[in-house]
Design a protein around this motif. Sequence first.
Motif, mmCIF file in Angstrom:
data_model
loop_
_atom_site.group_PDB
_atom_site.id
_atom_site.type_symbol
_atom_site.label_atom_id
_atom_site.label_comp_id
_atom_site.label_asym_id
_atom_site.label_seq_id
_atom_site.Cartn_x
_atom_site.Cartn_y
_atom_site.Cartn_z
ATOM 1 N N GLN A 25 0.844 -1.336 0.404
ATOM 2 C CA GLN A 25 0.062 -0.155 -0.055
ATOM 3 C C GLN A 25 0.944 0.983 0.220
ATOM 4 N N LEU A 26 2.077 1.312 1.097
ATOM 5 C CA LEU A 26 3.091 2.133 0.675
ATOM 6 C C LEU A 26 3.575 2.563 -0.493
ATOM 7 N N THR A 27 4.849 1.622 -0.346
ATOM 8 C CA THR A 27 6.020 1.443 -1.331
ATOM 9 C C THR A 27 5.223 0.808 -2.734
ATOM 10 N N LEU A 28 4.276 0.906 -3.468
ATOM 11 C CA LEU A 28 3.399 1.155 -5.233
ATOM 12 C C LEU A 28 3.154 2.258 -4.907
ATOM 13 N N THR A 85 2.870 -5.970 13.098
ATOM 14 C CA THR A 85 3.629 -5.447 12.297
ATOM 15 C C THR A 85 4.347 -4.134 11.275
ATOM 16 N N ASN A 86 2.908 -3.752 10.864
ATOM 17 C CA ASN A 86 3.067 -2.454 10.063
ATOM 18 C C ASN A 86 3.078 -1.528 10.509
ATOM 19 N N PRO A 87 2.886 -1.153 12.329
ATOM 20 C CA PRO A 87 3.597 0.165 12.339
ATOM 21 C C PRO A 87 5.003 0.466 13.269
ATOM 22 N N VAL A 88 5.962 -1.142 13.040
ATOM 23 C CA VAL A 88 6.850 -1.416 13.326
ATOM 24 C C VAL A 88 7.809 -0.936 12.088
ATOM 25 N N GLY A 89 7.217 -1.861 11.018
ATOM 26 C CA GLY A 89 8.365 -1.570 9.172
ATOM 27 C C GLY A 89 7.559 -0.696 8.233
ATOM 28 N N ALA A 90 6.568 0.053 8.277
ATOM 29 C CA ALA A 90 5.911 0.906 7.703
ATOM 30 C C ALA A 90 6.707 1.997 7.538
ATOM 31 N N PRO A 91 7.191 2.867 8.728
ATOM 32 C CA PRO A 91 8.124 4.189 8.937
ATOM 33 C C PRO A 91 9.473 3.392 8.322
ATOM 34 N N VAL A 92 10.018 1.983 9.063
ATOM 35 C CA VAL A 92 11.186 2.059 8.256
ATOM 36 C C VAL A 92 11.060 1.866 6.416
ATOM 37 N N ILE A 93 10.235 1.242 6.025
ATOM 38 C CA ILE A 93 9.833 1.243 4.533
ATOM 39 C C ILE A 93 9.950 2.267 3.984
ATOM 40 N N GLY A 94 9.055 3.697 4.306
ATOM 41 C CA GLY A 94 9.335 4.587 4.052
ATOM 42 C C GLY A 94 10.236 5.465 4.149
ATOM 43 N N TRP A 95 11.090 5.399 5.374
ATOM 44 C CA TRP A 95 12.292 6.470 4.848
ATOM 45 C C TRP A 95 12.966 5.800 4.026
ATOM 46 N N VAL A 96 13.165 4.216 3.991
ATOM 47 C CA VAL A 96 13.961 3.955 2.998
ATOM 48 C C VAL A 96 13.640 3.963 1.550
ATOM 49 N N ALA A 97 12.499 4.037 0.817
ATOM 50 C CA ALA A 97 11.902 3.838 -0.363
ATOM 51 C C ALA A 97 12.323 5.856 -0.525
ATOM 52 N N GLU A 98 12.623 6.749 0.495
ATOM 53 C CA GLU A 98 12.063 7.831 0.547
ATOM 54 C C GLU A 98 14.353 8.481 0.614
ATOM 55 N N THR A 99 14.239 7.909 1.304
ATOM 56 C CA THR A 99 15.895 7.338 0.341
ATOM 57 C C THR A 99 16.756 7.213 -0.354
ATOM 58 N N PHE A 100 16.196 5.329 -0.374
ATOM 59 C CA PHE A 100 17.292 4.648 -1.544
ATOM 60 C C PHE A 100 16.635 4.677 -3.153
ATOM 61 N N GLY A 101 15.175 4.607 -2.411
ATOM 62 C CA GLY A 101 14.161 5.028 -3.489
ATOM 63 C C GLY A 101 12.877 3.274 -3.561
ATOM 64 N N ALA A 102 11.754 3.839 -4.283
ATOM 65 C CA ALA A 102 10.815 2.825 -3.868
ATOM 66 C C ALA A 102 11.082 1.797 -4.159
ATOM 67 N N GLY A 103 12.309 1.476 -5.167
ATOM 68 C CA GLY A 103 12.070 -0.301 -5.806
ATOM 69 C C GLY A 103 13.320 -0.905 -4.366
ATOM 70 N N ALA A 104 14.329 0.267 -4.061
ATOM 71 C CA ALA A 104 15.059 -0.384 -2.916
ATOM 72 C C ALA A 104 13.832 -1.616 -2.031
ATOM 73 N N ALA A 105 13.095 -0.169 -1.402
ATOM 74 C CA ALA A 105 12.665 -0.544 -0.317
ATOM 75 C C ALA A 105 12.103 -1.761 -0.457
ATOM 76 N N ILE A 106 11.354 -2.379 -1.612
ATOM 77 C CA ILE A 106 10.486 -3.674 -1.586
ATOM 78 C C ILE A 106 11.397 -4.845 -1.232
ATOM 79 N N TRP A 107 13.051 -4.615 -2.260
ATOM 80 C CA TRP A 107 14.291 -5.730 -2.201
ATOM 81 C C TRP A 107 14.398 -6.364 -1.560
ATOM 82 N N ILE A 108 14.387 -5.111 -0.598
ATOM 83 C CA ILE A 108 15.431 -5.542 0.804
ATOM 84 C C ILE A 108 13.774 -5.804 1.813
ATOM 85 N N GLY A 109 13.034 -5.112 1.801
ATOM 86 C CA GLY A 109 12.064 -5.891 2.725
ATOM 87 C C GLY A 109 11.830 -7.868 2.061
#
Length: 427
Positions: free
Chosen positions: A247-250, A363-387
Amino acid sequence: MQARLSTMFQSLTVRNYRLFATGQLIKLLGVWMMYIAQDWLVLDLSGNSATALGVVTALQFTPVLLLTLLSGRLADRYDKRVLLFVANTFWTVLALGMSVLVLTGLAQLWHVFAFALLLGVANAVETPVRQSFVSELVGVSLLPNALSLNAAVFNSARIIGPAIAGVAIALFDVGPVFLITAVSSIAPLVNVVRMRTSELYRDALPPRDERAEARVIDGLRYVWHRSDLLLPMVVMSVIGMSLFNFQLTLAALAKTVFHTGAASFGLFTTALAVGALGGALAGTGRRSRPSVWLVLGAAIACASFGTLVGLAQAYWLVTALLVPTGFFMVFFAQAANQRVQLGVDAAFRGRVMALWVLVFLGTNPVGAPVIGWVAETFGAGAAIWIGALISLVTALLALAWQLRRSGARLRFRVLPMPRFYVTQTES
C-alpha cells in the motif's frame, strides 16, 4: 468444471455466511477505494512524502498492535455478532466524518493522521472478531473453504476498488471516493442484523465467571507451547513487517519512480490483487489442514517474486511480476491462516486469532516508517527488494529449522515435472 465450481463456492450455500460475505464485499469495495484516495491525499498534502505515507500506515496499524489481543479476549467472552455490529458502526461514523472534511476542502494532513489512527481502533476490534466468527457461520467442516472465500472476497474488492478509485480520483478528486466508502460500510451492519442466530454453529455462552477466566496470557502460553502454531506466526510477522507494505511502496513507486498518476497506481494495486484473487481461489478446494511444507514453500515463492518486483526497472515488468507476487502472497497467508485456525481449540480461537491478526497486521507500525524512510532515501524499488530479501532469508531459516526438527530431507526431482518435495528419513 461444474463440480469444481460447486465445491469452490460451497460455503455460499449457508445463508448466514452468504449474508456475511456479501456485506464484506460491498464494504471492502469502498474500503479499497478509500485506501487509494487516502494515500493520494497524503501525497498531495505532504508534497509527495513517502515518510508521511509511512506515518499514516503506522498510525492505522498501531491500534492493532496495542488492542488486538484484548479484542481476542472479548471474542472469547461475548457474542461475536454483537461485537461486529458495534465495530462496524464505529467505522461508518468515522468514514462519514472524514468524507465531510474532504468534500468541504477542510481536510489537513493531521486530519488524515487522526482518521487513520481511529480507523485502526475499529480494525483492532473488528478483525479478530470477524476472523473467529467464520467458524460459527459454517462449522468446522466448511471452514477451510469459507476462509479461502473470505480471501477471494477481500481480493475481488482489491481488484475492483483501486481500479474504480483511480478513475474516480482522476475525474472527481478524492472527496467522492471517501463518501462512497461511508455509504458502502452500511452493508455489513444490515446483513449482521439479518443473520439467524439459531443457525449459528456455536455453543451457548458460558457463565459470566467462566468467561472472565478467558485471559490474554493463557492464549499466549497456549501458542508458545504449540510449535505448529508458533512457526507460521513467526514467519508471518517478519514477512508482514518487511514485505507486506505494498500500500505504501506501490504508491511511492508509481509517483516517484515512474512519475505516473493515480490511474497507474491503481493498475499496480490491481495487478497485485489479480494474482491475490487467484491465490485465494486456489485454496478453496482445500478440506484439511495445510502442511507446514506448503506454508513455507508459499512463503519462499512470495519473497522470491517480491525481490524481483523491487529489482525490475521497467513499468510493464513491475506490473507483470506483481501478479505472481500477489498469488503467492495470499496463497501463503491463507495457508498459514488455515493451519492456525484448524489447529486451535475452540475455547482459545478468539485469542489465538487475535494473535494472528497482531502478527499479520500489527507489525506494520514497526515496519511502515522504516520502509517509508528507505523508499524516500534509497528509492521505492529498494524498499521492496530489501524487505523481500529479509522475508526470503526468514522463510529459508524456518524451512531449515523444520527440516532439522522433523528429521526430513528436501529433495528435487526433474521428471516428470521439476519440483521440490520432502521425504522423511528412516529411523
